[in-house]
Scaffold this motif. Sequence first.
Motif, mmCIF file in Angstrom:
data_model
loop_
_atom_site.group_PDB
_atom_site.id
_atom_site.type_symbol
_atom_site.label_atom_id
_atom_site.label_comp_id
_atom_site.label_asym_id
_atom_site.label_seq_id
_atom_site.Cartn_x
_atom_site.Cartn_y
_atom_site.Cartn_z
ATOM 1 N N ARG A 30 -0.103 -56.719 7.201
ATOM 2 C CA ARG A 30 -1.195 -57.693 7.222
ATOM 3 C C ARG A 30 -1.717 -57.987 8.630
ATOM 4 N N HIS A 72 -9.472 -65.678 -0.090
ATOM 5 C CA HIS A 72 -8.127 -65.801 -0.658
ATOM 6 C C HIS A 72 -8.108 -66.622 -1.951
ATOM 7 N N ALA A 80 -9.270 -59.501 -6.111
ATOM 8 C CA ALA A 80 -9.295 -59.293 -4.662
ATOM 9 C C ALA A 80 -10.557 -58.581 -4.187
#
Length: 106
Positions: A30, A72, A80
Amino acid sequence: MKDAQEVSTAPLVGLGLIGGFLTARETGIRPLGGVVLAAAGAYAARTWYVKRGWPTATALSLAYLGGFGLSHPLAKKIGAWPAVFTVTAASAAAAHFAVDAAPAKD
């Protein structure tokens, strides 16, 4: 580095938001996605500042980062990829109309 007057920022916004998400997703790292997001955002912000001044650069930077943050919770509602595409479209459109397609500042 390309002169700021020659840079189109809407594609940079797309690169940062979509590319950052894709990088994080495909590598599983990430923070690496965050590097892509930050690098594209910084390059776009530099151009926004040079072309339109700090108020526009600040507003568009907040929209860019806000889009990242909004993606998010939005992903939990619509998925997503649709969330990333939605916030990218909104942020890129704002950059396009506020800076890329706007007449040159005197």
